[in-house]
Write a protein that holds these residues in place. Structure first.
Motif, PDB file in Angstrom:
ATOM      1  N   LEU A 171     -20.698  26.173   3.289  1.00  7.42           N
ATOM      2  CA  LEU A 171     -22.064  26.940   2.669  1.00  7.42           C
ATOM      3  C   LEU A 171     -22.351  27.867   3.610  1.00  7.42           C
ATOM      4  O   LEU A 171     -22.834  27.713   4.864  1.00  7.42           O
ATOM      5  N   ILE A 172     -22.547  29.081   3.423  1.00  6.67           N
ATOM      6  CA  ILE A 172     -22.857  30.372   4.327  1.00  6.67           C
ATOM      7  C   ILE A 172     -24.220  30.927   3.516  1.00  6.67           C
ATOM      8  O   ILE A 172     -24.358  31.343   2.417  1.00  6.67           O
ATOM      9  N   TYR A 173     -25.117  31.087   4.496  1.00  9.19           N
ATOM     10  CA  TYR A 173     -26.154  31.958   4.516  1.00  9.19           C
ATOM     11  C   TYR A 173     -26.340  33.237   5.147  1.00  9.19           C
ATOM     12  O   TYR A 173     -25.980  32.939   6.258  1.00  9.19           O
ATOM     13  N   SER A 174     -26.194  34.342   4.373  1.00 10.75           N
ATOM     14  CA  SER A 174     -26.125  35.552   5.129  1.00 10.75           C
ATOM     15  C   SER A 174     -27.017  36.639   4.551  1.00 10.75           C
ATOM     16  O   SER A 174     -26.991  36.772   3.307  1.00 10.75           O
ATOM     17  N   ASP A 175     -27.880  37.693   5.157  1.00  4.28           N
ATOM     18  CA  ASP A 175     -28.203  38.852   4.661  1.00  4.28           C
ATOM     19  C   ASP A 175     -27.286  39.877   4.323  1.00  4.28           C
ATOM     20  O   ASP A 175     -27.596  40.895   3.910  1.00  4.28           O
ATOM     21  N   ARG A 176     -25.886  39.639   4.508  1.00  2.00           N
ATOM     22  CA  ARG A 176     -24.909  40.615   4.171  1.00  2.00           C
ATOM     23  C   ARG A 176     -24.116  40.246   3.076  1.00  2.00           C
ATOM     24  O   ARG A 176     -24.289  39.018   2.633  1.00  2.00           O
ATOM     25  N   GLU A 177     -23.522  41.202   2.344  1.00  3.85           N
ATOM     26  CA  GLU A 177     -22.696  40.940   1.355  1.00  3.85           C
ATOM     27  C   GLU A 177     -21.525  40.098   1.807  1.00  3.85           C
ATOM     28  O   GLU A 177     -20.876  40.281   2.778  1.00  3.85           O
TER      29      GLU A 177
ATOM     30  N   LEU B  75       0.922  -1.279  -0.139  1.00  2.00           N
ATOM     31  CA  LEU B  75      -0.075   0.026  -0.017  1.00  2.00           C
ATOM     32  C   LEU B  75       1.049   1.320  -0.019  1.00  2.00           C
ATOM     33  O   LEU B  75       1.763   1.417   0.874  1.00  2.00           O
ATOM     34  N   THR B  76       0.658   2.219  -0.967  1.00  2.00           N
ATOM     35  CA  THR B  76       1.491   3.281  -0.828  1.00  2.00           C
ATOM     36  C   THR B  76       0.309   4.578  -0.850  1.00  2.00           C
ATOM     37  O   THR B  76      -0.709   4.372  -1.446  1.00  2.00           O
ATOM     38  N   ALA B  77       0.814   5.739  -0.579  1.00  2.00           N
ATOM     39  CA  ALA B  77      -0.081   7.027  -0.446  1.00  2.00           C
ATOM     40  C   ALA B  77      -0.138   7.376  -1.697  1.00  2.00           C
ATOM     41  O   ALA B  77       1.036   7.573  -2.513  1.00  2.00           O
ATOM     42  N   LYS B  78      -1.168   7.795  -2.297  1.00  5.01           N
ATOM     43  CA  LYS B  78      -1.305   8.411  -3.531  1.00  5.01           C
ATOM     44  C   LYS B  78      -2.294   9.811  -3.177  1.00  5.01           C
ATOM     45  O   LYS B  78      -3.137   9.863  -2.772  1.00  5.01           O
ATOM     46  N   LYS B  79      -1.402  10.935  -3.962  1.00  5.54           N
ATOM     47  CA  LYS B  79      -2.164  12.219  -3.633  1.00  5.54           C
ATOM     48  C   LYS B  79      -3.090  12.513  -4.713  1.00  5.54           C
ATOM     49  O   LYS B  79      -2.801  12.199  -6.078  1.00  5.54           O
ATOM     50  N   THR B  80      -4.375  12.587  -4.420  1.00  2.00           N
ATOM     51  CA  THR B  80      -5.482  13.066  -5.547  1.00  2.00           C
ATOM     52  C   THR B  80      -5.963  14.526  -5.179  1.00  2.00           C
ATOM     53  O   THR B  80      -5.635  14.762  -3.975  1.00  2.00           O
ATOM     54  N   VAL B  81      -6.608  14.847  -6.249  1.00  2.00           N
ATOM     55  CA  VAL B  81      -7.027  16.378  -5.754  1.00  2.00           C
ATOM     56  C   VAL B  81      -8.540  16.340  -5.334  1.00  2.00           C
ATOM     57  O   VAL B  81      -9.150  15.619  -6.050  1.00  2.00           O
ATOM     58  N   ARG B  82      -8.753  16.980  -4.314  1.00  2.00           N
ATOM     59  CA  ARG B  82     -10.305  17.003  -3.969  1.00  2.00           C
ATOM     60  C   ARG B  82     -10.505  18.807  -3.900  1.00  2.00           C
ATOM     61  O   ARG B  82      -9.710  19.180  -3.052  1.00  2.00           O
ATOM     62  N   THR B  83     -11.402  19.201  -4.646  1.00  2.00           N
ATOM     63  CA  THR B  83     -11.616  20.612  -4.591  1.00  2.00           C
ATOM     64  C   THR B  83     -12.398  20.906  -3.131  1.00  2.00           C
ATOM     65  O   THR B  83     -13.397  20.397  -2.953  1.00  2.00           O
ATOM     66  N   VAL B  84     -12.013  21.921  -2.335  1.00  2.00           N
ATOM     67  CA  VAL B  84     -12.715  22.189  -1.149  1.00  2.00           C
ATOM     68  C   VAL B  84     -13.603  23.381  -1.803  1.00  2.00           C
ATOM     69  O   VAL B  84     -13.082  24.442  -2.268  1.00  2.00           O
ATOM     70  N   ARG B  85     -14.724  23.332  -1.278  1.00  2.00           N
ATOM     71  CA  ARG B  85     -15.945  24.471  -2.065  1.00  2.00           C
ATOM     72  C   ARG B  85     -16.225  25.303  -0.916  1.00  2.00           C
ATOM     73  O   ARG B  85     -16.537  24.976   0.227  1.00  2.00           O
ATOM     74  N   LEU B  86     -16.241  26.739  -1.155  1.00  2.00           N
ATOM     75  CA  LEU B  86     -16.841  27.662  -0.377  1.00  2.00           C
ATOM     76  C   LEU B  86     -17.925  28.259  -0.852  1.00  2.00           C
ATOM     77  O   LEU B  86     -17.937  28.915  -2.086  1.00  2.00           O
ATOM     78  N   TYR B  87     -19.150  28.270  -0.539  1.00  2.00           N
ATOM     79  CA  TYR B  87     -20.380  28.703  -1.168  1.00  2.00           C
ATOM     80  C   TYR B  87     -20.998  29.885  -0.122  1.00  2.00           C
ATOM     81  O   TYR B  87     -21.165  29.704   0.958  1.00  2.00           O
ATOM     82  N   PHE B  88     -21.315  31.099  -0.799  1.00  2.00           N
ATOM     83  CA  PHE B  88     -21.924  32.011  -0.149  1.00  2.00           C
ATOM     84  C   PHE B  88     -23.007  32.348  -0.692  1.00  2.00           C
ATOM     85  O   PHE B  88     -23.120  32.848  -1.932  1.00  2.00           O
ATOM     86  N   TYR B  89     -24.411  32.255  -0.107  1.00  2.00           N
ATOM     87  CA  TYR B  89     -25.691  32.831  -0.548  1.00  2.00           C
ATOM     88  C   TYR B  89     -26.075  33.947   0.211  1.00  2.00           C
ATOM     89  O   TYR B  89     -26.178  34.075   1.483  1.00  2.00           O
TER      90      TYR B  89
END
Length: 121
Positions: free
Chosen positions: A102-108, A30-44
């Protein structure tokens, strides 16, 4: 009744692409393999629902190496100095820990300097 989304804006940011997984090699090691996972930030951006409501509601989501949801946690942040500081600190820590946010806010988004730096606004 919850938040009413009469008007919303969505911003998505690539924050930290990293995840490690294990892969079998032909030698059955078993060897470690680096893969890409996109971390997402959503702002509503939402309309204000109640004057005494939270400044923001944030949902944090963690994933397994197979991209399955492991856990979801939702927090409300009060509209005061402590809530503001906690929101910015918690969001930065979550993104640096590879959690989707994921962020919900009434502010910009520009009202939150630390969060704004992660967004492509």
């Amino acid at each position: 009744m919850g938040l009413l989304w009469l008007r919303w804006k969505l911003s998505e940011a690539l924050v930290r692409p990293f995840r490690s997984s294990l892969q079998k090699t032909p030698q059955t090691e078993l060897t470690a393999k680096k893969t890409v996972r996109t971390v997402r930030l959503y702002f509503y951006e939402t309309e204000e629902v109640a004057a005494d409501g939270p400044m923001a509601v944030v949902r944090y989501t963690s994933y397994s190496a197979l991209e399955e949801v492991l856990a979801v946690r939702q927090l409300s942040y009060l509209d005061d100095e402590e809530g503001f500081e906690s929101l910015e600190r918690d969001v930065a820590e979550a993104l640096n820990s590879s959690l989707d946010v994921l962020i919900y806010s009434d502010r910009e988004p520009t009202a939150f300097p630390v969060i704004k730096d992660y967004l492509e606004v």
